[in-house]
Design a protein around this motif. Structure first.
Motif, PDB file in Angstrom:
ATOM      1  N   GLU A  97      32.896  40.122  32.228  1.00  0.00           N
ATOM      2  CA  GLU A  97      33.816  39.138  32.800  1.00  0.00           C
ATOM      3  C   GLU A  97      35.203  39.742  32.962  1.00  0.00           C
ATOM      4  N   LEU A  98      35.846  39.408  34.081  1.00  0.00           N
ATOM      5  CA  LEU A  98      37.172  39.933  34.414  1.00  0.00           C
ATOM      6  C   LEU A  98      38.069  38.794  34.859  1.00  0.00           C
ATOM      7  N   TRP A  99      39.199  38.623  34.206  1.00  0.00           N
ATOM      8  CA  TRP A  99      40.204  37.670  34.675  1.00  0.00           C
ATOM      9  C   TRP A  99      41.219  38.423  35.532  1.00  0.00           C
ATOM     10  N   THR A 100      41.403  37.994  36.770  1.00  0.00           N
ATOM     11  CA  THR A 100      42.351  38.642  37.672  1.00  0.00           C
ATOM     12  C   THR A 100      43.356  37.624  38.200  1.00  0.00           C
ATOM     13  N   LYS A 101      44.567  38.077  38.434  1.00  0.00           N
ATOM     14  CA  LYS A 101      45.614  37.206  38.971  1.00  0.00           C
ATOM     15  C   LYS A 101      45.463  37.002  40.479  1.00  0.00           C
ATOM     16  N   LEU A 102      44.539  37.711  41.080  1.00  0.00           N
ATOM     17  CA  LEU A 102      44.309  37.607  42.526  1.00  0.00           C
ATOM     18  C   LEU A 102      43.399  36.410  42.802  1.00  0.00           C
ATOM     19  N   ILE A 103      43.806  35.564  43.745  1.00  0.00           N
ATOM     20  CA  ILE A 103      43.177  34.262  43.946  1.00  0.00           C
ATOM     21  C   ILE A 103      42.282  34.261  45.189  1.00  0.00           C
ATOM     22  N   GLY A 104      41.177  33.535  45.132  1.00  0.00           N
ATOM     23  CA  GLY A 104      40.381  33.254  46.318  1.00  0.00           C
ATOM     24  C   GLY A 104      39.213  34.201  46.535  1.00  0.00           C
ATOM     25  N   ASN A 105      38.240  33.726  47.342  1.00  0.00           N
ATOM     26  CA  ASN A 105      37.051  34.523  47.652  1.00  0.00           C
ATOM     27  C   ASN A 105      37.409  35.860  48.278  1.00  0.00           C
ATOM     28  N   PHE A 106      38.369  35.853  49.209  1.00  0.00           N
ATOM     29  CA  PHE A 106      38.721  37.092  49.898  1.00  0.00           C
ATOM     30  C   PHE A 106      39.259  38.120  48.916  1.00  0.00           C
ATOM     31  N   ASN A 107      39.966  37.657  47.888  1.00  0.00           N
ATOM     32  CA  ASN A 107      40.457  38.591  46.879  1.00  0.00           C
ATOM     33  C   ASN A 107      39.358  39.027  45.924  1.00  0.00           C
ATOM     34  N   ALA A 108      38.315  38.215  45.760  1.00  0.00           N
ATOM     35  CA  ALA A 108      37.168  38.651  44.964  1.00  0.00           C
ATOM     36  C   ALA A 108      36.524  39.875  45.614  1.00  0.00           C
ATOM     37  N   TYR A 109      36.438  39.847  46.946  1.00  0.00           N
ATOM     38  CA  TYR A 109      35.927  41.016  47.679  1.00  0.00           C
ATOM     39  C   TYR A 109      36.849  42.219  47.479  1.00  0.00           C
ATOM     40  N   ASN A 110      38.159  41.975  47.555  1.00  0.00           N
ATOM     41  CA  ASN A 110      39.113  43.073  47.393  1.00  0.00           C
ATOM     42  C   ASN A 110      39.001  43.705  46.015  1.00  0.00           C
ATOM     43  N   VAL A 111      38.920  42.854  44.985  1.00  0.00           N
ATOM     44  CA  VAL A 111      38.804  43.346  43.604  1.00  0.00           C
ATOM     45  C   VAL A 111      37.524  44.163  43.431  1.00  0.00           C
ATOM     46  N   LEU A 112      36.435  43.659  44.010  1.00  0.00           N
ATOM     47  CA  LEU A 112      35.152  44.362  43.892  1.00  0.00           C
ATOM     48  C   LEU A 112      35.210  45.722  44.603  1.00  0.00           C
ATOM     49  N   ALA A 113      35.839  45.772  45.771  1.00  0.00           N
ATOM     50  CA  ALA A 113      35.982  47.038  46.498  1.00  0.00           C
ATOM     51  C   ALA A 113      36.795  48.043  45.675  1.00  0.00           C
ATOM     52  N   ILE A 114      37.843  47.553  45.022  1.00  0.00           N
ATOM     53  CA  ILE A 114      38.680  48.414  44.177  1.00  0.00           C
ATOM     54  C   ILE A 114      37.881  48.933  42.983  1.00  0.00           C
ATOM     55  N   TYR A 115      37.136  48.036  42.346  1.00  0.00           N
ATOM     56  CA  TYR A 115      36.299  48.418  41.203  1.00  0.00           C
ATOM     57  C   TYR A 115      35.288  49.490  41.618  1.00  0.00           C
ATOM     58  N   ALA A 116      34.601  49.271  42.738  1.00  0.00           N
ATOM     59  CA  ALA A 116      33.587  50.211  43.216  1.00  0.00           C
ATOM     60  C   ALA A 116      34.209  51.568  43.534  1.00  0.00           C
ATOM     61  N   THR A 117      35.375  51.557  44.179  1.00  0.00           N
ATOM     62  CA  THR A 117      36.048  52.807  44.534  1.00  0.00           C
ATOM     63  C   THR A 117      36.444  53.585  43.285  1.00  0.00           C
ATOM     64  N   ALA A 118      36.989  52.882  42.310  1.00  0.00           N
ATOM     65  CA  ALA A 118      37.377  53.541  41.054  1.00  0.00           C
ATOM     66  C   ALA A 118      36.160  54.177  40.385  1.00  0.00           C
ATOM     67  N   ASP A 119      35.039  53.461  40.413  1.00  0.00           N
ATOM     68  CA  ASP A 119      33.809  54.006  39.826  1.00  0.00           C
ATOM     69  C   ASP A 119      33.342  55.249  40.586  1.00  0.00           C
ATOM     70  N   LEU A 120      33.375  55.193  41.912  1.00  0.00           N
ATOM     71  CA  LEU A 120      32.940  56.327  42.731  1.00  0.00           C
ATOM     72  C   LEU A 120      33.858  57.537  42.562  1.00  0.00           C
ATOM     73  N   LEU A 121      35.089  57.291  42.171  1.00  0.00           N
ATOM     74  CA  LEU A 121      36.041  58.385  41.934  1.00  0.00           C
ATOM     75  C   LEU A 121      36.048  58.829  40.467  1.00  0.00           C
ATOM     76  N   GLY A 122      35.152  58.255  39.668  1.00  0.00           N
ATOM     77  CA  GLY A 122      34.950  58.766  38.326  1.00  0.00           C
ATOM     78  C   GLY A 122      35.689  58.095  37.203  1.00  0.00           C
ATOM     79  N   LEU A 123      36.377  56.970  37.467  1.00  0.00           N
ATOM     80  CA  LEU A 123      37.066  56.276  36.381  1.00  0.00           C
ATOM     81  C   LEU A 123      36.059  55.532  35.498  1.00  0.00           C
ATOM     82  N   ASP A 124      36.391  55.388  34.245  1.00  0.00           N
ATOM     83  CA  ASP A 124      35.552  54.643  33.317  1.00  0.00           C
ATOM     84  C   ASP A 124      35.519  53.168  33.725  1.00  0.00           C
ATOM     85  N   LYS A 125      34.335  52.563  33.723  1.00  0.00           N
ATOM     86  CA  LYS A 125      34.184  51.196  34.221  1.00  0.00           C
ATOM     87  C   LYS A 125      34.951  50.180  33.376  1.00  0.00           C
ATOM     88  N   ILE A 126      34.876  50.309  32.061  1.00  0.00           N
ATOM     89  CA  ILE A 126      35.561  49.349  31.190  1.00  0.00           C
ATOM     90  C   ILE A 126      37.073  49.503  31.322  1.00  0.00           C
TER      91      ILE A 126
END
Length: 487
Positions: A285-314
């Motif tokens: 579970e992740l609490w984010t200050k970014l609001i709305g469905n469109f920002n849920a997509y943005n947050v997920l894209a950021i998370y995926a990119t960070a993972d693909l670039l080798g950052l630790d998921k947690i």
């Protein structure tokens, strides 16, 4: 000084008159900036043709000319280089001139109709928090690690891109996140750059004044993925019907993200409120200050990119929870009278619909939504009635006003927006050309708990009319207007 021969490496030359064994001072594509020993690249633009200024460039001291058509009269001391596409040649030459700086860092391109600025800016912030030296090329600002530069275009010209990338390289920047607009890609500004990855956010109605058809607009975005190397990653939104299209011809490693579809990276919205939203990503579970469905997509894209670039998921989830919203993107203020003002860059039908639907989902049902919206002048006219329809369908009251009218009459733009209003919604509409007065009127119409949306200009701090820019900041103006209210 640089060797002309060296900076032409990789440029397809159709014809050469004169020697390439000479030194040049700098590359120019604006004849007004040419000085002694420069190379002038003649670009066929939408408003002027650089080929008409070759003589002026030579008179100013240019010792080499790159063009798509050889001039009738050639001067002996000047080298003339004929190419198929001057824009492409300029981009490759710019990379060579600055010694191909994109090879020295991991450059990630972000493209799509909406979300480019949020995704690229928050990736910059996240990687900074993770302790890296980071660069940003966005609509709002250009960052070379800690140093900020002004920007005027979503995707700067090829010379500027490579100049800033060279500064990043010198500063030891490891990652750069770059908005890649359809204009920038179509005009070959990204040619010659080496991308480590690309992200597709979504695709909806926009820029058809330039691209003419939706297919052309889509294919301009797709070109970013088509030319990715095998070593890069391609990350695409599977919930968008064009998500798979972006991945069709790419040589890069393919990854997907979605809220609704099967994908490599998935998220679920558990709670959504004005203070933020609770998401579930990878069973965390992740609490984010970014609001709305469109920002849920943005947050997920950021998370995926960070993972693909080798950052630790947690670690990434922790850093995501700390990120603040981007200026002018669902930026809100609650007045002492308990009126909520939201400023958002929504200037496309889909973005406006997303923001209004987000507001609707957050309402208790008793508040009125008052929307202040306009459309930019000298831009895609076909979206104006659509914007008018969406605003009046999803709001209790709507004030049509000026955005950046540029060379058009604000009243004409407003009337074209009004054409999309259905008869049952016409009573909701006011038309006030002066944007500041429109904002003040919205504040006067609002009661406690009501929500005012200022759409279209977002982070912009100016209004453009007939070539002149005057100071205008939606957020500052509505905040002051609400503070001045006597209710």
């Amino acid at each position: 000084m640089k060797s002309l021969k060296d900076i032409l490496y990789g440029v397809g030359l159709k014809a050469v008159t004169g020697t390439t064994a000479k030194l040049v001072n700098q590359i120019c594509f604006d004849s007004r900036t040419v000085s002694i020993d420069d190379v002038f690249v003649a670009i066929s633009g939408t408003q002027s043709n650089g080929h008409d200024y070759i003589g002026k460039a030579i008179a100013s001291g240019a010792n080499a000319i790159v063009c798509e058509q050889m001039p009738a009269d050639l001067i002996n001391e000047v080298t003339y280089l004929e190419v198929e596409d001057s824009k492409k040649a300029l981009a490759i030459m710019a990379s060579n001139f600055y010694e191909n700086p994109s090879k020295n860092l991991k450059l990630i391109g972000v493209t799509g109709t909406n979300g480019k600025t949020t995704v690229s800016t928050l990736l910059y912030q996240l990687f900074k928090k993770a302790g890296f030296k980071v660069g940003l090329l966005s609509t709002i600002r250009i960052m070379v690690d800690e140093k900020e530069y002004d920007t005027k275009h979503t995707t700067p010209d090829a010379l500027s891109i490579n100049y800033y990338l060279s500064l990043m390289s010198e500063e030891g920047v490891e990652y750069c996140f770059m908005e890649a607009s359809s204009h920038g890609i179509d005009q070959k500004r990204t040619e010659g750059l080496v991308f480590a990855g690309a992200i597709f956010t979504n695709l909806s109605h926009d820029h058809l004044d330039y691209h003419k058809t939706f297919a052309d607009y889509r294919d301009a975005k797709k070109a970013l993925f088509d030319y990715l190397p095998k070593t890069a990653f391609a990350l695409s939104n599977m919930d968008d019907k064009n998500g798979l299209v972006m991945l069709q011809n790419t040589k890069a490693r393919k990854f997907t993200y979605a809220l609704k579809s099967y994908a490599d990276y998935r998220a679920q919205i558990l709670e959504n409120q004005f203070s933020g939203q609770l998401l579930k990503i990878d069973n965390n579970e992740l609490w984010t200050k970014l609001i709305g469905n469109f920002n849920a997509y943005n947050v997920l894209a950021i998370y995926a990119t960070a993972d693909l670039l080798g950052l630790d998921k947690i670690e990434t989830l922790k850093l995501l929870s700390e990120l603040e919203n981007v200026s002018g993107r669902f930026q809100y203020y609650i007045s002492k009278n308990r009126i909520t003002a939201i400023v958002d860059y929504a200037h496309t039908p889909d973005a406006l619909k997303n923001v209004l639907e987000t507001i609707s989902a957050l309402r208790t049902g008793n508040e009125n939504v008052i929307t202040v919206v306009g459309c930019g002048g000298d831009r895609d006219k076909s979206k104006r009635p659509v914007m008018g329809h969406i605003a009046t369908s999803l709001s209790n009251k709507v004030i049509f006003t000026s955005d950046n009218p540029r060379t058009e009459q604000p009243g004409v733009i407003i009337s074209e927006m009004e054409a999309g209003v259905e008869p049952q919604n016409s009573a909701k509409v006011l038309a006030i050309e002066n944007r500041k007065q429109a904002i003040k009127t919205a504040c006067q119409l609002a009661d406690a708990q009501d929500i005012i949306l200022l759409a279209g200009k977002g982070h912009e701090t100016y209004q453009e009319t007939n070539g002149n820019r005057t100071d205008f900041d939606d957020f500052k103006i509505i905040k002051q207007a609400l503070e001045d209210l006597k209710k």
